[in-house]
Design an enzyme around this catalytic site. Structure first.
Site, short mmCIF file in Angstrom:
data_model
loop_
_atom_site.label_atom_id
_atom_site.label_comp_id
_atom_site.label_asym_id
_atom_site.label_seq_id
_atom_site.Cartn_x
_atom_site.Cartn_y
_atom_site.Cartn_z
N ARG A 16 0.75 -1.18 0.00
CA ARG A 16 -0.03 -0.09 0.17
C ARG A 16 0.98 1.20 -0.03
NH1 ARG A 16 -2.87 -2.93 4.10
NH2 ARG A 16 -4.60 -4.04 3.27
N ARG A 155 2.92 0.89 -11.78
CA ARG A 155 1.59 0.92 -10.76
C ARG A 155 0.91 -0.25 -11.18
NH1 ARG A 155 -3.44 0.40 -8.81
NH2 ARG A 155 -3.64 1.81 -7.21
N LYS A 166 -2.30 -11.31 -1.41
CA LYS A 166 -3.70 -12.05 -1.12
C LYS A 166 -3.80 -13.59 -1.34
CE LYS A 166 -5.99 -7.49 -2.07
NZ LYS A 166 -7.19 -6.75 -2.70
N ASN A 192 -11.93 -3.40 -3.11
CA ASN A 192 -12.38 -2.65 -1.91
C ASN A 192 -13.06 -1.10 -2.22
OD1 ASN A 192 -12.54 -1.09 0.38
ND2 ASN A 192 -11.04 -2.54 1.58
N GLU A 196 -10.76 2.40 -2.65
CA GLU A 196 -10.80 3.01 -4.24
C GLU A 196 -11.09 4.58 -4.26
OE1 GLU A 196 -12.70 0.43 -6.93
OE2 GLU A 196 -11.48 -1.14 -6.40
N THR A 243 -5.37 -2.85 -13.30
CA THR A 243 -4.70 -3.42 -12.05
C THR A 243 -5.53 -4.55 -11.85
OG1 THR A 243 -3.92 -1.18 -11.20
CG2 THR A 243 -3.75 -3.10 -9.92
N GLU A 247 -4.41 -8.79 -11.69
CA GLU A 247 -4.56 -9.31 -10.49
C GLU A 247 -5.45 -10.65 -10.83
OE1 GLU A 247 -5.73 -7.54 -6.94
OE2 GLU A 247 -4.96 -5.73 -7.54
#
Length: 267
Positions: A16, A155, A166, A192, A196, A243, A247
């Site tokens: 983070r 990023r 995760k 989440n 965001e 992103t 994932e």
């Protein structure tokens, strides 16, 4: 975060913090790009006759930059994803033997073509100070475009580390979702909405702060260099969704690189 120590890289708090720092780079790079015209000739395929090359001036400049950076081992780093992975050169510096952090197929997860497309088609027209050409600045435009593209790419592809962290933190859940090819379930597990929204709000504040001459900040005409809402929209419409794609693509293949006994343990 130390890439020679996987436990620091897969710490969600460290991830983070790294993502927040990347926001600064992206905001600053976009502000720098906003001083130039849109310069469409930079992005037009074969506008300039470059020997033995088929593509835009930006493509050529980006390829040269990546070839040079590959010689100083930039793309050996686990958090770097090249736009031209098949055209890199051997490193001049001694290679670093990084410990394994991501799955073996991680380098195959590459959305840089998507990034370059939305950057050129959606972002450049919105952040350029004016439409049209500045012949004296075509090199500067392409150089700043490369800075923006590389920062955005790093990023977005950092999503692979988010996904791995995760996965490691909740193997029973993810093994089940992956076995069932439950894309919606995986997306729900990595989303989440509150976080965001905070990202978007923070980006507006950063763009307002970084993009204004401090001496004019409290004037009636602060003359911001870039519309902060454009940067927030960039994240909302492109960076965050891509992103998530990284994932999800990473997680859907994660059992390819998992010990069978671990899979059987949770099935």
């Amino acid at each position: 975060m130390d890439f020679t120590k996987p436990e620091t890289v897969l710490d969600l708090n460290n991830i983070r913090q790294a993502l927040v720092r990347m926001e600064d780079s992206i905001v600053f790079d976009l502000i720098e790009r906003s001083q130039f015209f849109s310069s469409p000739s930079v992005y037009e395929p074969n506008k300039f006759k470059i020997p033995n090359f088929n593509g835009s001036f930006l493509d050529w400049a980006l390829l040269q930059m990546e070839r040079a950076h590959s010689q100083i081992r930039r793309y050996e780093a686990p958090d770097e994803t090249p736009f031209f992975p098949n055209d890199l050169l051997p490193t001049i510096l001694p290679s670093i033997n990084y410990p394994k952090i991501l799955a073996n197929y991680a380098d195959e997860i590459n959305v840089n073509d998507n990034i370059k497309k939305f950057y050129v088609e959606e972002i450049v027209p919105q952040i350029s100070c004016k439409e049209g050409e500045q012949q004296e600045n075509l090199g500067s435009v392409s150089t700043q475009d490369i800075e923006c593209l590389q920062a955005i790419s790093r990023r977005i592809h950092f999503g692979k580390f988010v996904a791995e962290a995760k996965y490691q933190n909740d193997k029973p859940l993810y093994i089940k979702l992956i076995k069932e090819a439950d894309v919606d379930g995986i997306e729900a597990s990595i989303t989440n909405s509150a976080v965001e929204q905070k990202i978007l709000e923070r980006l507006v504040i950063k763009a307002e702060s970084y993009g204004v001459d401090p001496s004019l900040r409290y004037s009636q005409n602060p003359q911001s260099k870039i519309n902060p809402q454009v940067i927030a929209k960039l994240y909302k419409d492109w960076i965050i969704p891509l992103t998530k794609k990284v994932e999800i693509d990473y997680l859907l293949r994660r059992l390819e690189d998992e010990d069978q006994s671990q899979i059987e343990k949770y099935v």
